[in-house]
Design an enzyme around this catalytic site. Structure first.
Site, PDB file in Angstrom:
ATOM      1  N   LYS A 279       0.804  -1.077  -0.140  1.00 49.60           N
ATOM      2  CA  LYS A 279       0.092   0.075   0.017  1.00 49.60           C
ATOM      3  C   LYS A 279       0.862   1.276  -0.014  1.00 49.60           C
ATOM      4  CE  LYS A 279      -4.517   1.108   2.323  1.00 49.60           C
ATOM      5  NZ  LYS A 279      -5.690   0.880   3.084  1.00 49.60           N
ATOM      6  N   GLU A 366     -19.626  -4.496  10.111  1.00 51.08           N
ATOM      7  CA  GLU A 366     -20.697  -3.562  10.818  1.00 51.08           C
ATOM      8  C   GLU A 366     -21.545  -4.480  11.444  1.00 51.08           C
ATOM      9  OE1 GLU A 366     -19.650  -2.912   7.896  1.00 51.08           O
ATOM     10  OE2 GLU A 366     -18.487  -1.083   8.267  1.00 51.08           O
ATOM     11  N   ARG A 394     -25.624  -0.855   6.920  1.00 47.38           N
ATOM     12  CA  ARG A 394     -25.414  -2.438   6.828  1.00 47.38           C
ATOM     13  C   ARG A 394     -25.994  -3.121   7.927  1.00 47.38           C
ATOM     14  NH1 ARG A 394     -20.752  -4.052   3.762  1.00 47.38           N
ATOM     15  NH2 ARG A 394     -21.360  -3.364   1.840  1.00 47.38           N
TER      16      ARG A 394
HETATM   17  C1  LIG Z   1     -19.017  -1.403   4.694  1.00 47.76           C
HETATM   18  C2  LIG Z   1     -17.744  -0.403   4.767  1.00 47.76           C
HETATM   19  N1  LIG Z   1     -17.275  -0.205   5.832  1.00 47.76           N
HETATM   20  C3  LIG Z   1     -16.177   0.919   6.143  1.00 47.76           C
HETATM   21  C4  LIG Z   1     -15.666   1.172   5.157  1.00 47.76           C
HETATM   22  C5  LIG Z   1     -14.647   2.284   5.126  1.00 47.76           C
HETATM   23  N2  LIG Z   1     -13.298   1.668   4.532  1.00 47.76           N
HETATM   24  C6  LIG Z   1     -12.900   2.083   3.047  1.00 47.76           C
HETATM   25  S1  LIG Z   1     -11.664   1.341   2.482  1.00 47.76           S
HETATM   26  C7  LIG Z   1     -11.577   0.444   4.083  1.00 47.76           C
HETATM   27  C8  LIG Z   1     -10.285  -0.585   4.162  1.00 47.76           C
HETATM   28  C9  LIG Z   1     -10.120  -1.520   2.912  1.00 47.76           C
HETATM   29  O1  LIG Z   1      -9.265  -2.309   3.134  1.00 47.76           O
HETATM   30  P1  LIG Z   1      -8.725  -3.370   1.993  1.00 47.76           P
HETATM   31  O2  LIG Z   1      -9.998  -3.980   1.534  1.00 47.76           O
HETATM   32  O3  LIG Z   1      -7.782  -4.400   2.472  1.00 47.76           O
HETATM   33  O4  LIG Z   1      -8.384  -2.184   0.923  1.00 47.76           O
HETATM   34  P2  LIG Z   1      -6.980  -1.389   0.689  1.00 47.76           P
HETATM   35  O5  LIG Z   1      -7.442  -0.179   1.202  1.00 47.76           O
HETATM   36  O6  LIG Z   1      -6.059  -1.955   1.748  1.00 47.76           O
HETATM   37  O7  LIG Z   1      -6.500  -1.643  -0.698  1.00 47.76           O
HETATM   38  C10 LIG Z   1     -12.373   0.791   4.832  1.00 47.76           C
HETATM   39  C11 LIG Z   1     -12.510   0.216   6.123  1.00 47.76           C
HETATM   40  C12 LIG Z   1     -16.269   0.883   3.788  1.00 47.76           C
HETATM   41  N3  LIG Z   1     -15.935   1.389   2.383  1.00 47.76           N
HETATM   42  N4  LIG Z   1     -17.361   0.134   3.626  1.00 47.76           N
END
Ligand SMILES: Cc1ncc(C[n+]2csc(CCOP(=O)(O)OP(=O)(O)O)c2C)c(N)n1
Length: 639
Positions: A279, A366, A394
């Site tokens: 990342k 959630e 959710r």
């Molecule tokens: C249901 C939901 N909860 C929380 C979020 C906030 N959120 C956006 S990106 C993220 C992290 C995602 O991590 P990952 O899938 O590993 O992707 P990366 O950013 O590491 O590439 C979160 C918690 C969201 N978009 N949707």
């Protein structure tokens, strides 16, 4: 070939490895410069550049389907699919969305913004393909953080529905917004060890078993007859769900990715390709601190400092500090977050040794967060579930069935309520008043300033007789004058901010502001005062329960009642007031007429992205526009 010459993925098909690597550098630079200027999701997008190039190189998009989970990592995808020219408009009003969006491009097969949807959607595409007798490929791309969402397992459990290839790419960077947590993340870390190593490890383990206990097992292993499945088979978890596991592969090695995807395409099965990425790759400050640069405001590239530092603390910060001090006094308080400790203000409690063990980050889960809180509440704890308004959607059934029906004292803290700005419609938190207000037993509060916010979280921790929710917007505080003490608020009672002036008898206006939109009521009063109208102003404080007798008395004294909220007008606070007015008779009202109701709020449609103030202005949520509506609705001859 330069990025500006790429008009569609067709243009990269003939490039060699060096040219693709050059292109990846240019894409990274473009993403970095854009986010530094306008803000956006940086770390995740920098990590998926090679992956995106390899996908568009191998697959025949848009005929083949790519589905990005969350979609915050898809800037390179936008750049390669004909949106180079408009890239600088991204996340601004009228510009490109910061997420894949079906109406924006035929290459955006599925709209996203919330996590953990890609596997289910992808399976839908795959089954549709089978039913239609088509042959196209379907690929879902999901991060390790998003894998923790329950829907992912629901989809995996069903994935055998498709008869052809369905590819899931697991983009594992060991990070959600902050480092990925939980047992599944540990499992992925184990998979990241090279297989050769694990086979040798098993061999060593077997050889270390005393002869009388493990002889036959050892002999079988030495002779190569021992089925290593279950001991060394990487991805056993997926295999057991009938998903074929491949990997891990270096997610920044374009030739390796291309070769892998070309091979995988040929397998008529559900395949999971595990790739490892970094990342923030290519921008040291982001790769060293991917959390800081996950979603970031405009910044200086040289040192990563914010271009427009915030002059005062955010409401998130005010909440986090207030909760920390309350949790130090009341040991029953526990904090629960769904992968957003920083975003929801719980990291303050997590970082304090006195309270750290009472904070739980459950991952992007959630639904689980809410029912987990319900269990804790049953055992006498006071759980504070801090989740953005949009993501709490959710967990609607969990709030109803697991919390409210059992009348458990769970506290819901909804940050980012109202319009959120450039993240747009997937992230606006404009339905919470409607969806929470209709749940029996639920108390719903909205603070109008930072001190009220503190008093509300205090009140919530004392309120043990039912679930209680507080929602507040993405904002910084008004002042630095934050009180240190707390006051308990009377549940259900509004606050009179300003009484109507007697000389305004001609047009008796009652303005009721919900939460931070109280400020719009004050603006409206300013505009009305120019016409000699001095309205009554109320800070609603509570959306449920309502002081019905108190409101009826107020209504009986006014000719126009105005509600101002940053929630949908459907089912929101204005609707609650309409319900009270509907029960009033003209005989109860001064002048013999039930007052007119003007509901100012958000429309029954999805609101796009843009600066919060400009969106509010467009939607009529400004002092000027509200005053105009009041005058339009004034009884004849009164204005
Ligand atoms: C249901 C939901 N909860 C929380 C979020 C906030 N959120 C956006 S990106 C993220 C992290 C995602 O991590 P990952 O899938 O590993 O992707 P990366 O950013 O590491 O590439 C979160 C918690 C969201 N978009 N949707």
């Amino acid at each position: 070939m330069q990025l500006s010459q790429i008009h569609s993925p067709q243009d990269i098909k003939g490039l060699n490895t060096d040219e693709l690597n050059d292109l990846s550098k240019e894409i990274r630079e473009m993403i970095l410069n854009h986010v530094a200027e306008h803000g956006g999701h940086l770390s995740s997008c920098l990590g998926t550049v090679e992956l995106t190039l390899a996908l568009h190189y191998v697959y025949d998009t848009p005929n083949d389907i790519l589905i990005w989970d969350v979609g915050h990592q898809a800037y390179a995808h936008k750049l390669l699919t004909g949106r180079f020219e408009r890239f600088s408009t991204m996340r601004q009003k009228g510009g490109l969305s910061g997420f894949p969006k079906r109406s924006e491009s035929e290459y955006d097969a599925f709209g996203v913004g919330h996590a953990s949807t890609s596997l289910s959607a992808g399976l839908g595409f795959a089954v549709a393909r089978d039913l239609l007798g088509k042959k196209n490929q379907v690929v879902a791309i999901i991060g390790d953080g998003s894998m923790t969402g329950g829907m992912v397992f629901e989809a995996l459990n069903n994935s055998k529905q498709t008869k052809q290839n369905y590819t899931i790419i697991l983009n594992d960077n060991k990070m959600s917004i902050s480092p990925s947590l939980g047992t599944f993340s540990k499992y992925l870390s184990k998979l990241s060890v090279k297989h050769r190593g694990s086979i040798e490890e098993v061999g060593n383990l077997l050889r270390s078993i005393p002869e009388h206990l493990g002889k036959s097992l050892r002999e079988l292993f030495e002779s190569g007859k021992l089925a290593l499945t279950g001991l060394t088979n990487p991805g056993q978890f997926f295999s057991d769900l009938s998903v074929r596991y491949f990997g891990p592969y270096d997610g920044h090695d374009i030739p390796e990715l291309i070769k892998t995807f070309q091979d995988i395409k040929e397998i008529p099965d559900v395949c999971l390709v595990h790739i490892l990425t970094q990342k923030g790759k290519g921008y040291k400050l982001a790769s060293d601190n991917p959390t800081k640069f996950h979603g970031y405001d405009p910044f200086h590239i040289e040192d990563g400092s914010m271009a427009f530092p915030k002059p005062r603390p955010t409401l998130t910060n005010i909440f986090g500090k207030a909760l920390l001090s309350l949790a130090k006094q009341d040991k029953s308080i526990v904090g629960i977050s769904a992968a957003m400790l920083d975003g929801c203000g719980l990291s303050l409690m997590k970082n304090d040794p006195e309270t750290a063990e009472r904070v739980f980050d459950v991952g992007i889960a959630e639904e689980h967060a809410v029912t987990f809180a319900a269990g804790l509440a049953c055992e006498g704890f006071t759980p504070v579930v801090a989740i953005y308004s949009t993501f709490l959607q959710r967990a609607y059934d969990q709030i109803i069935h697991d919390v409210a029906l059992q009348n458990l004292p769970v506290i819901f803290v909804l940050d980012r309520a109202g319009l959120v700005g450039s993240d747009g419609p997937t992230h606006h938190g404009v339905l919470d008043l409607s969806y929470l207000r209709s749940i029996p037993n639920m108390v719903v509060m909205a603070p109008s300033d930072e001190n009220e916010l503190r008093d509300m979280i205090y009140t919530a921790t004392l309120h043990k007789s039912s679930p209680i929710a507080m929602r507040y917007p993405r904002a910084i505080t008004y002042t630095n004058n934050i009180r240190t003490e707390f006051s308990e608020l009377e549940v259900g009672k509004f606050r009179v901010v300003r009484e109507r002036a007697k000389e305004s008898d001609k047009l008796r206006v009652l303005l009721i502001g919900v939460g931070f939109l109280l400020s719009k009521c004050l603006d409206t009063a300013g505009v009305l005062s120019e016409r000699g109208i001095v309205p009554t102003i109320i800070d609603a404080r509570f959306v449920k329960p309502l002081d019905i007798a108190g409101y009826k008395k107020l209504f009986s004294e006014h000719s126009v009642v105005v509600t101002v909220e940053d929630n949908s007008v459907v089912g929101g606070f204005g609707s609650a007031i309409a319900e009270i007015l509907a029960e009033m008779s003209s005989a109860e009202c001064i002048g013999g007429v039930v007052p007119r109701l003007v509901r100012c709020g958000l429309p029954d449609s999805f609101v796009g992205q843009g600066e919060i103030e400009e969106l509010q202005e467009d939607l009529g949520l400004s002092g000027q526009r509200i005053a105009e509506r009041i005058l339009e609705n004034a009884p004849k001859g009164s204005a």
